[in-house]
Design a protein around this motif. Structure first.
Motif, mmCIF file in Angstrom:
data_model
loop_
_atom_site.group_PDB
_atom_site.id
_atom_site.type_symbol
_atom_site.label_atom_id
_atom_site.label_comp_id
_atom_site.label_asym_id
_atom_site.label_seq_id
_atom_site.Cartn_x
_atom_site.Cartn_y
_atom_site.Cartn_z
ATOM 1 N N PRO A 4 142.704 60.357 10.083
ATOM 2 C CA PRO A 4 142.362 61.767 10.333
ATOM 3 C C PRO A 4 142.063 62.536 9.059
ATOM 4 C CG PRO A 4 144.732 61.473 10.481
ATOM 5 C CD PRO A 4 144.158 60.093 10.257
ATOM 6 N N ILE A 5 140.928 63.258 9.091
ATOM 7 C CA ILE A 5 140.582 64.129 7.958
ATOM 8 C C ILE A 5 140.234 65.514 8.484
ATOM 9 C CG2 ILE A 5 139.688 62.134 6.683
ATOM 10 C CD1 ILE A 5 136.855 63.244 7.016
ATOM 11 N N VAL A 6 140.386 66.518 7.652
ATOM 12 C CA VAL A 6 139.936 67.880 7.954
ATOM 13 C C VAL A 6 138.926 68.258 6.882
ATOM 14 C CG1 VAL A 6 140.615 70.329 7.967
ATOM 15 C CG2 VAL A 6 142.009 68.641 9.188
ATOM 16 N N VAL A 7 137.819 68.865 7.327
ATOM 17 C CA VAL A 7 136.725 69.223 6.420
ATOM 18 C C VAL A 7 136.627 70.742 6.328
ATOM 19 C CG1 VAL A 7 134.257 68.995 5.929
ATOM 20 C CG2 VAL A 7 135.491 67.112 7.045
ATOM 21 N N LEU A 8 136.562 71.235 5.071
ATOM 22 C CA LEU A 8 136.420 72.674 4.836
ATOM 23 C C LEU A 8 135.005 72.957 4.356
ATOM 24 C CD1 LEU A 8 139.492 72.436 5.061
ATOM 25 C CD2 LEU A 8 139.720 73.897 3.044
ATOM 26 N N ILE A 9 134.377 73.978 4.947
ATOM 27 C CA ILE A 9 133.015 74.336 4.612
ATOM 28 C C ILE A 9 132.885 75.838 4.409
ATOM 29 C CG2 ILE A 9 132.057 72.370 5.912
ATOM 30 C CD1 ILE A 9 131.235 74.467 8.078
ATOM 31 N N SER A 10 131.726 76.229 3.867
ATOM 32 C CA SER A 10 131.391 77.656 3.798
ATOM 33 C C SER A 10 129.943 77.907 4.172
ATOM 34 C CB SER A 10 131.612 78.220 2.382
ATOM 35 O OG SER A 10 132.961 78.163 1.995
ATOM 36 N N GLY A 11 129.162 76.785 4.329
ATOM 37 C CA GLY A 11 127.723 76.988 4.510
ATOM 38 C C GLY A 11 127.069 76.004 5.446
ATOM 39 N N SER A 12 125.943 75.436 4.976
ATOM 40 C CA SER A 12 125.060 74.643 5.835
ATOM 41 C C SER A 12 125.749 73.414 6.435
ATOM 42 C CB SER A 12 123.834 74.199 5.031
ATOM 43 O OG SER A 12 123.143 73.195 5.725
ATOM 44 N N GLY A 13 126.626 72.752 5.652
ATOM 45 C CA GLY A 13 127.352 71.611 6.191
ATOM 46 C C GLY A 13 126.568 70.308 6.188
ATOM 47 N N SER A 14 125.594 70.155 5.306
ATOM 48 C CA SER A 14 124.846 68.874 5.276
ATOM 49 C C SER A 14 125.740 67.730 4.830
ATOM 50 C CB SER A 14 123.622 68.992 4.372
ATOM 51 O OG SER A 14 123.984 69.099 3.013
ATOM 52 N N ASN A 15 126.699 67.999 3.967
ATOM 53 C CA ASN A 15 127.666 66.950 3.595
ATOM 54 C C ASN A 15 128.580 66.626 4.775
ATOM 55 O OD1 ASN A 15 127.677 65.966 0.613
ATOM 56 N ND2 ASN A 15 127.162 68.132 0.511
ATOM 57 N N LEU A 16 128.969 67.647 5.517
ATOM 58 C CA LEU A 16 129.734 67.422 6.754
ATOM 59 C C LEU A 16 128.925 66.541 7.697
ATOM 60 C CD1 LEU A 16 131.898 68.002 8.974
ATOM 61 C CD2 LEU A 16 130.579 70.073 9.506
ATOM 62 N N GLN A 17 127.639 66.849 7.822
ATOM 63 C CA GLN A 17 126.777 66.073 8.733
ATOM 64 C C GLN A 17 126.704 64.617 8.302
ATOM 65 O OE1 GLN A 17 125.166 67.578 11.634
ATOM 66 N NE2 GLN A 17 125.304 65.372 12.056
ATOM 67 N N ALA A 18 126.661 64.382 7.003
ATOM 68 C CA ALA A 18 126.632 62.994 6.506
ATOM 69 C C ALA A 18 127.907 62.264 6.916
ATOM 70 C CB ALA A 18 126.473 62.994 4.986
ATOM 71 N N LEU A 19 129.042 62.958 6.857
ATOM 72 C CA LEU A 19 130.320 62.354 7.272
ATOM 73 C C LEU A 19 130.334 62.116 8.780
ATOM 74 C CD1 LEU A 19 132.724 64.538 5.094
ATOM 75 C CD2 LEU A 19 132.114 62.139 4.674
ATOM 76 N N ILE A 20 129.855 63.094 9.540
ATOM 77 C CA ILE A 20 129.775 62.944 11.004
ATOM 78 C C ILE A 20 128.898 61.733 11.354
ATOM 79 C CG2 ILE A 20 128.852 63.958 13.132
ATOM 80 C CD1 ILE A 20 129.631 66.733 11.966
ATOM 81 N N ASP A 21 127.715 61.676 10.753
ATOM 82 C CA ASP A 21 126.757 60.609 11.069
ATOM 83 C C ASP A 21 127.342 59.234 10.765
ATOM 84 O OD1 ASP A 21 123.771 62.478 10.013
ATOM 85 O OD2 ASP A 21 125.027 62.594 11.817
ATOM 86 N N GLN A 22 127.942 59.089 9.590
ATOM 87 C CA GLN A 22 128.467 57.771 9.200
ATOM 88 C C GLN A 22 129.708 57.414 10.013
ATOM 89 O OE1 GLN A 22 128.500 56.325 5.274
ATOM 90 N NE2 GLN A 22 126.769 57.568 4.600
ATOM 91 N N SER A 23 130.415 58.433 10.474
ATOM 92 C CA SER A 23 131.559 58.181 11.363
ATOM 93 C C SER A 23 131.057 57.707 12.734
ATOM 94 C CB SER A 23 132.372 59.468 11.508
ATOM 95 O OG SER A 23 133.328 59.346 12.507
ATOM 96 N N LEU A 24 130.028 58.369 13.229
ATOM 97 C CA LEU A 24 129.466 57.976 14.539
ATOM 98 C C LEU A 24 128.810 56.600 14.484
ATOM 99 C CD1 LEU A 24 127.874 61.378 15.709
ATOM 100 C CD2 LEU A 24 129.944 60.253 16.618
ATOM 101 N N GLN A 25 128.258 56.268 13.305
ATOM 102 C CA GLN A 25 127.603 54.952 13.154
ATOM 103 C C GLN A 25 128.623 53.834 12.924
ATOM 104 O OE1 GLN A 25 125.112 55.870 9.779
ATOM 105 N NE2 GLN A 25 123.906 57.382 10.955
#
Ligand SMILES: Nc1nc2c(c(=O)[nH]1)N[C@@H](CN(C=O)c1ccc(C(=O)N[C@@H](CCC(=O)O)C(=O)O)cc1)CN2
Ligand SMILES: NCC(=O)N[C@@H]1O[C@H](COP(=O)([O-])[O-])[C@@H](O)[C@H]1O
Length: 216
Positions: A4-25
């Motif tokens: 389990p990880i928690v992600v903190l953001i303030s903006g666009s979230g493209s790095n978050l998306q990279a984590l989401i994508d690689q997690s889903l893959q």
């Protein structure tokens, strides 16, 4: 549940998306338990909702002090009992108590070749300084801003035609490679932190971390 990880953001979230994508893959064996933003209009919140990830907004302006904000932020994070906190474009300086609480299990991605160009507006500052090289660093978060143990860096030349936008676009591409890689190493217990140093597979990393080279 995987790591389990928690992600903190303030903006666009493209790095978050990279984590989401690689997690889903299935490349990254983590569970993004929650995404927390200090900005209600952060597009990364939409990315999280699209992926079915719980979201929270804690507006730092709603708190009387940085300490009060960090206390509320820590309380929200700890509901999820994350093994790793990932700062992905989170644009608030965190208090010493907060960074100590997550010492050795909080990472940040910073758009410069640390220790050069700590702080904000790095792309324009690199151009103004007539640097010939730029890049990005993943580091453990310490109380001192952008001074935690560096895990991995990736580099790109600064071209004469570059402006802050073109440079940021190339740096973002590198971020989306090395941040998931660093999170993967941590989730596999290959990446560790001790006495302000980072270790990969038990080997102390150099002060500038590993030098990631794109495969040609
Ligand atoms: N104690 C630490 N806090 C944070 C670190 C860190 O290493 N130690 N990393 C930063 C991320 N970051 C650069 O990578 C960074 C974020 C924000 C700022 C900053 O000056 N923030 C201002 C507000 C700016 C804004 O709202 O646009 C502030 O907090 O007053 C500098 C560097 C995350 N936190
Ligand atoms: N000082 C911290 C900092 O500037 N971080 C930078 O914010 C951007 C967030 O992009 P994203 O929201 O698309 O992931 C990234 O480029 C990251 O390096």
């Amino acid at each position: 549940m995987s790591f389990p990880i928690v992600v903190l953001i303030s903006g666009s979230g493209s790095n978050l998306q990279a984590l989401i994508d690689q997690s889903l893959q299935g490349v990254l064996n983590v569970t993004i338990s929650a995404v927390i933003s200090n900005k209600a209009d952060a597009y990364g919140l939409e990315r999280a909702k699209e992926a079915g990830i719980p979201t929270h907004v804690l507006n730092h302006k709603s708190y009387g002090s940085r300490e009060e904000f960090d206390t509320a932020l820590q309380s929200t994070i700890d509901r999820y009992h994350p093994k790793l906190v990932v700062l992905a474009g989170f644009m608030r300086i965190l208090t010493e108590d907060f960074t100590r609480h997550y010492e050795g299990r909080m990472l940040n991605i910073h758009p410069s070749l640390l220790p050069k160009f700590k702080g904000l507006n790095t792309h324009q500052r690199v151009i103004d300084a007539k640097e010939t090289e730029h890049g990005v660093s993943v580091h453990f978060v310490s109380a001192e801003l952008d001074a935690g143990a560096v895990v991995v860096q990736a580099r790109t030349p600064v071209e004469p035609s570059d402006n802050a936008k073109t440079l940021a676009e190339r740096v973002h591409k590198l971020e989306h490679i090395i941040y998931p890689l660093a999170v993967k190493w941590f989730s596999e217990e290959r990446l560790t932190h001790q006495d302000k140093y980072a270790f990969l597979d038990g080997q102390k990393l150099p002060v500038n971390g590993l030098d990631y080279q794109e495969k040609t």
